[in-house]
Design an enzyme around this catalytic site. Structure first.
Site, mmCIF file in Angstrom:
data_model
loop_
_atom_site.group_PDB
_atom_site.id
_atom_site.type_symbol
_atom_site.label_atom_id
_atom_site.label_comp_id
_atom_site.label_asym_id
_atom_site.label_seq_id
_atom_site.Cartn_x
_atom_site.Cartn_y
_atom_site.Cartn_z
ATOM 1 N N HIS B 62 -23.286 -5.426 -14.295
ATOM 2 C CA HIS B 62 -24.601 -5.198 -13.690
ATOM 3 C C HIS B 62 -25.473 -4.516 -14.738
ATOM 4 C CE1 HIS B 62 -23.217 -6.235 -9.603
ATOM 5 N NE2 HIS B 62 -22.067 -5.746 -10.030
ATOM 6 N N LEU B 63 -26.457 -5.254 -15.236
ATOM 7 C CA LEU B 63 -27.341 -4.686 -16.262
ATOM 8 C C LEU B 63 -28.553 -3.997 -15.632
ATOM 9 C CD1 LEU B 63 -27.194 -7.469 -19.016
ATOM 10 C CD2 LEU B 63 -25.960 -5.292 -18.927
ATOM 11 N N HIS B 179 -17.841 -12.564 -4.069
ATOM 12 C CA HIS B 179 -17.563 -11.149 -3.758
ATOM 13 C C HIS B 179 -17.001 -11.193 -2.345
ATOM 14 C CE1 HIS B 179 -18.791 -6.746 -3.240
ATOM 15 N NE2 HIS B 179 -18.489 -7.140 -2.026
ATOM 16 N N ASP B 305 -16.789 -5.296 -13.751
ATOM 17 C CA ASP B 305 -17.709 -4.925 -12.670
ATOM 18 C C ASP B 305 -18.471 -3.646 -13.044
ATOM 19 O OD1 ASP B 305 -19.158 -4.929 -10.342
ATOM 20 O OD2 ASP B 305 -17.482 -4.404 -9.027
ATOM 21 N N HIS B 309 -24.822 3.877 -12.386
ATOM 22 C CA HIS B 309 -25.740 4.581 -11.478
ATOM 23 C C HIS B 309 -26.166 5.874 -12.157
ATOM 24 C CE1 HIS B 309 -25.132 1.919 -8.096
ATOM 25 N NE2 HIS B 309 -23.830 1.998 -8.259
#
Lengths: 308, 432
Positions: B62-63, B179, B305, B309
């Protein structure tokens, strides 16, 4: 002997000796409550702040009175009237309270682990007054105190906890507390309200209410919330009551001198029938008195020593 | 421009062997390999007995760009990849806006060309806005460069819609990445449902929340003939379902994340929100099953994955914290320590799951060191030991449960298209 931690986050974290120390300390504290002048100077100059993110009458009042009887200054904060409603994080709220000089912060929070989060953040003592479904140590301590006072011992007692175990922080703290003190804990409730793996905590999950009650020395009835029915965890309050309500006939399955406890607030006629709630075996009001004594003992042991 | 990588043990996942030789790179392509490569006029990188492997590929990251640049950007995320030994990443579409049309796919590709340090392959959304109600324009996205399709994090609940998505993606020859989570079973859970969740009073996510969907998507893959790739397998039941499906010949592949073959739900004790991840950390039996699945080939790919955050988002009550942990900068060390050194995988197997296999699933011409291939090369030092230090991360995210953990086998250099972007564990001050 002292408690090993500056905080009281749960009974899982403390030893049997520490539990015994708290219960022993609560004995003279109860004496103070029964005096005409209910005030000793033990915690004069210390400050206790209650921070309640959830509604509570009993626990909050109990902690505040416990602090006042020991001459501590007290301030109460509730989520609705604080900066919490402006989006302030728990840690920031806690830091602000500590910065004003609080020696102990009593936290009630809807989420598990909140007390540990605050305890890690603050130098002040943090007392968990209930965090989600995790622990409610002062409630369990007052349950233990009441049982010990009435039965003269905890070792070997058979304790039945009935109802919504899944959401109950009282049940979890009770399981740790009673089993550490040598009592046997049995659980009964609808399968949808028994959390998986709870037997690994040391309690026995019974397949029927009758099995749990048979010969029990203590029957602790948990509150069932209407919200759980709406969540689809059981079909109706009527059916719940028919299957699990503790009434005169069912209480007869327990030992003749069994104690009937309830952490409150009660739903009379749903999980407990009014006749037994007000009957001779009920110690529900004494639990409330003992709650103040146990919380006095906790505050004394946590912040009553020399200034840290 | 000429580069020679000397004295490396070259791991070749295509041939399945490890041979000590030099690699010649000319103008961003592999120009040959052997023992007598002429280094005149070439930059020489002495691998000094380390492993030279095809540039690693992380097919699940997740970029966060566009929309969540406080968590990560293409620049910081690809630097994290380079630091972790990855030459290519495939990024999930759950940005804001969701990558659900060709223009957005192009935007991610353009941003990564302008500001990225490694190759970036966008994964497009299956449904518009990942709302699970109508198909996104998958053919347009594929033509713009999307390599696969997924509603990662917002699984397609409607089986009928998922079936159509597979029929459509199958026509395009693209994989659907599932997912696998039935939200009616995971509900508001925040960790694995079991003894630990019971003890902590946290709402649980049962293993069946994953397995029900793995089973559904295997059946739909069988029905449609579409290639389905199961993301982040976390339970023993999922591994069993996949093993059975593969034995039946279903076109299904799967990945596992390092935290799922390393940690159990016991890590949640103490309420460290860096352990909060979806799917959650499971039990010892599940970890053993994931390892077994990796060893016997049921699980084809190791993918991180990587889910960065901000510290503020994670520094809250466990229930309030977002799911996800960073993974790019700890993956190689965990694979080497937990799988290779532990004898679960051979070096060739491990590298294949981080190069050739993800390349094949995504349909990209990567994962090999054959002559003519893009010169994406990772050099791994299997003998170096280091403690995970989040303060050193190139990622904006510091949310790892592995802080302080000793890992042995670290990425030593990353080469992307013939350019050295990381050397001796340190990012080159790379400017295009």
């Amino acid at each position: 002997m002292d408690l090993s931690s500056k905080d009281m986050t749960g009974l899982r974290d403390i030893t049997a000796a520490e539990i015994a120390l708290i219960l022993d300390t609560a004995v003279p504290m109860k004496g103070i409550i029964q005096r005409q002048i209910k005030k000793v100077p033990t915690l004069r100059g210390r400050t206790v702040v209650t921070v309640f993110y959830e509604a509570s009458t009993r626990t909050r009042t109990s902690f505040e009175l416990a602090a006042k009887y020991l001459s501590a200054d007290t301030v109460g904060i509730t989520a609705a009237t604080s900066s919490v409603s402006k989006g302030e994080s728990l840690k920031d709220t806690g830091r602000n309270i500590a910065a004003m000089g609080a020696d102990a912060v009593i936290l009630r929070h809807p989420m598990a682990g909140a007390a540990e989060l605050l305890a890690r953040t603050l130098g002040a003592s943090v007392v968990n007054a209930g965090d989600g479904a995790h622990e409610h140590p002062s409630q369990a301590l007052l349950d233990l105190f009441t049982a010990r006072e009435k039965k003269g011992r905890l070792d070997g007692l058979k304790v039945a906890i009935i109802g919504d175990i899944l959401h109950s922080r009282v049940a979890r703290s009770d399981i740790w507390g009673y089993t550490k003190m040598g009592a046997e804990v049995r659980l009964a409730g609808p399968a949808t309200l028994i959390p998986p793996g709870i037997e690994k905590m040391g309690a026995r999950v019974c397949s029927s209410l009758e099995e749990a009650l048979a010969g029990a020395d203590v029957v602790n009835v948990l509150r069932i919330q209407t919200e759980r029915q709406q969540q689809g965890l059981f079909p109706s309050m009527r059916e719940y009551s028919r299957m699990y309500c503790i009434n005169r006939d069912r209480l007869k399955l327990a030992a003749p001198d069994a104690l009937l406890m309830h952490p409150g607030p009660m739903n009379r006629g749903i999980e407990i029938s009014p006749d037994v709630a007000d009957g001779l075996q009920a110690v529900i009001n004494e639990q409330v008195t003992n709650g103040v004594a146990v919380r006095m003992a906790l505050l004394y042991l946590l912040i009553g020593g020399s200034v840290k | 421009m000429k580069l020679v990588i000397k004295n490396g043990f070259v791991v070749d996942p295509v041939a399945g062997n490890v041979i000590k030789k030099d690699i010649l790179v000319i103008d961003g392509k592999i120009a040959g390999s052997g023992t007598n490569i002429n280094t005149s006029g070439a930059e020489v990188l002495d691998a000094d007995g380390r492993l030279a492997v095809p540039g690693l590929i992380d097919m699940h990251v997740h970029l966060r760009e566009p929309g969540f640049e406080a968590k990560e950007t293409i620049y910081t995320g690809t630097r994290a990849a380079a630091r972790g030994g990855f030459a290519s990443v495939a990024c999930m579409p759950n940005t804001n806006p969701v990558i659900d049309n060709a223009a957005l796919v192009s935007a991610v590709i353009n941003s990564s060309r302008a500001g990225g340090v490694v190759n970036v392959y966008p994964i497009g959304a299956i449904t518009r806005g990942s709302r699970g109600t109508e198909l996104a324009e998958m053919a347009d996205m594929r033509d713009a460069g999307a390599v696969a399709f997924s509603d990662d994090g917002m699984p397609v609940a409607n089986a009928g819609l998922m079936r159509r998505a597979m029929q459509y993606a199958g026509m395009l020859g693209a994989a659907i990445i599932s997912h696998s989570e039935d939200k009616s079973l995971s509900a508001s859970g925040c960790m694995h449902e079991g003894y630990i969740s019971t003890m902590l009073g946290l709402k649980g996510i049962p293993a069946c929340a994953e397995e029900v969907m793995v089973a559904r998507d295997i059946l739909l893959a069988e029905d449609t003939g579409c290639h389905v790739h199961i993301a982040h397998v976390s339970t023993a039941g999922s591994v069993r379902l996949l093993r059975e499906a593969k034995a039946r010949g279903v076109k299904v592949s799967a990945e596992a994340a390092p935290h799922h073959f390393t940690l159990t739900d016991e890590a949640v004790m103490g309420f460290d929100t860096n352990t909060k991840v979806n799917p959650p950390l499971r039990t010892e039996d599940d970890v053993a099953a994931v390892r077994q699945g990796l060893a016997d080939g049921t699980i084809d790919v190791i993918a991180t994955d990587h889910a960065p955050h901000t510290a503020e988002e994670k520094d809250v009550e466990y229930e309030n914290a977002p799911f996800g942990m960073v993974g790019l900068e700890t993956a190689v060390g965990l694979v080497w320590t937990e799988l290779v050194a532990a004898g679960v995988l051979t070096p060739v197997q491990a590298i294949t799951k981080m190069t050739l296999n993800p390349a094949r699933i995504l349909g990209i011409t990567k994962g090999t060191l054959e002559t003519g291939a893009d010169a994406d090369i990772t050099i791994i030092d299997p003998e170096t030991t280091g403690a995970v230090d989040p303060a050193m991360f190139a990622s904006k995210g510091r949310n790892t449960p592995f802080a302080g953990r000793l890992i042995k086998g670290l990425p030593w250099a990353t080469i992307v298209g013939g350019r050295i972007v990381m050397r001796s564990g340190i990012l080159e001050d790379y400017k295009k």
